[in-house]
Design a protein around this motif. Structure first.
Motif, PDB file in Angstrom:
ATOM      1  N   LYS A  85       0.802  -1.236   0.000  1.00 23.49           N
ATOM      2  CA  LYS A  85       0.000   0.000   0.000  1.00 23.49           C
ATOM      3  C   LYS A  85       0.829   1.277   0.000  1.00 23.49           C
ATOM      4  CE  LYS A  85      -4.371  -1.585   1.782  1.00 23.49           C
ATOM      5  NZ  LYS A  85      -5.351  -1.575   2.839  1.00 23.49           N
ATOM      6  N   GLU A  86       1.975   1.268   0.656  1.00 21.84           N
ATOM      7  CA  GLU A  86       2.750   2.495   0.800  1.00 21.84           C
ATOM      8  C   GLU A  86       3.433   2.945  -0.491  1.00 21.84           C
ATOM      9  OE1 GLU A  86       6.656   3.983   3.200  1.00 21.84           O
ATOM     10  OE2 GLU A  86       5.265   2.677   4.279  1.00 21.84           O
ATOM     11  N   ARG A  87       3.932   2.000  -1.295  1.00 21.61           N
ATOM     12  CA  ARG A  87       4.758   2.378  -2.451  1.00 21.61           C
ATOM     13  C   ARG A  87       4.216   1.965  -3.809  1.00 21.61           C
ATOM     14  NH1 ARG A  87       9.462   0.258  -3.058  1.00 21.61           N
ATOM     15  NH2 ARG A  87       9.024  -1.696  -2.000  1.00 21.61           N
TER      16      ARG A  87
END
Length: 145
Positions: A85-87
């Motif tokens: 989800k973050e990158r």
């Protein structure tokens, strides 16, 4: 200090495609980018269904099984696995039939084969898709690139 380079192989597959014209296309076979940078992996698709197409991205490193990154469906934000989800991000554009995968803040561990997959469906049964992906001959997954 010499920059680290990330090498990404692209592969395409179509799950449960109902006609010859149902397919995905990843034009570039390999992308190389510097660690810390970003890369966008292209994926175009054709489908005999005007809507309700599910597009998926998977990552396969080494001899491991492909790992689910995210899914997108027309008119929906879709689903992204927690660890990505973050990158990792993607937006499905049904007008130009494109679902590019953007990876930011590249790390050496991002070097892998990335699969773009299509499942045209009316019901949107992603559990069936996931089951069918793993029931396919594993040679198909490993020999596409």
């Amino acid at each position: 200090m010499t920059p680290l380079f990330i090498s990404v192989l692209l592969a395409a597959m179509c799950l449960e495609c109902r006609a010859q014209k149902d397919n995905v296309l990843q034009a570039k076979g390999e992308e190389t980018a510097a660690a810390g940078g970003s890369v966008t992996l292209g994926c175009l698709y054709n489908s005999s269904f005007p809507s309700g197409n599910y597009l998926f991205w998977y990552k396969q490193d080494g001899n491991n099984s492909p790992k689910f990154i995210l899914s997108r469906v027309s008119g929906d934000d879709g689903n992204t696995a927690d660890e990505f989800k973050e990158r990792f991000s993607s937006t499905l554009d049904s007008n130009i039939r494109s679902v590019p995968l953007k990876i930011q803040k590249l790390q050496l561990s991002d070097s892998a084969v990335y699969y773009c997959a299509l499942q045209p469906t009316v019901t949107g049964n992603t559990k069936t898709l996931y089951k069918n992906l793993w029931s396919k001959d594993s040679g198909i997954l490993h020999n596409i690139h």
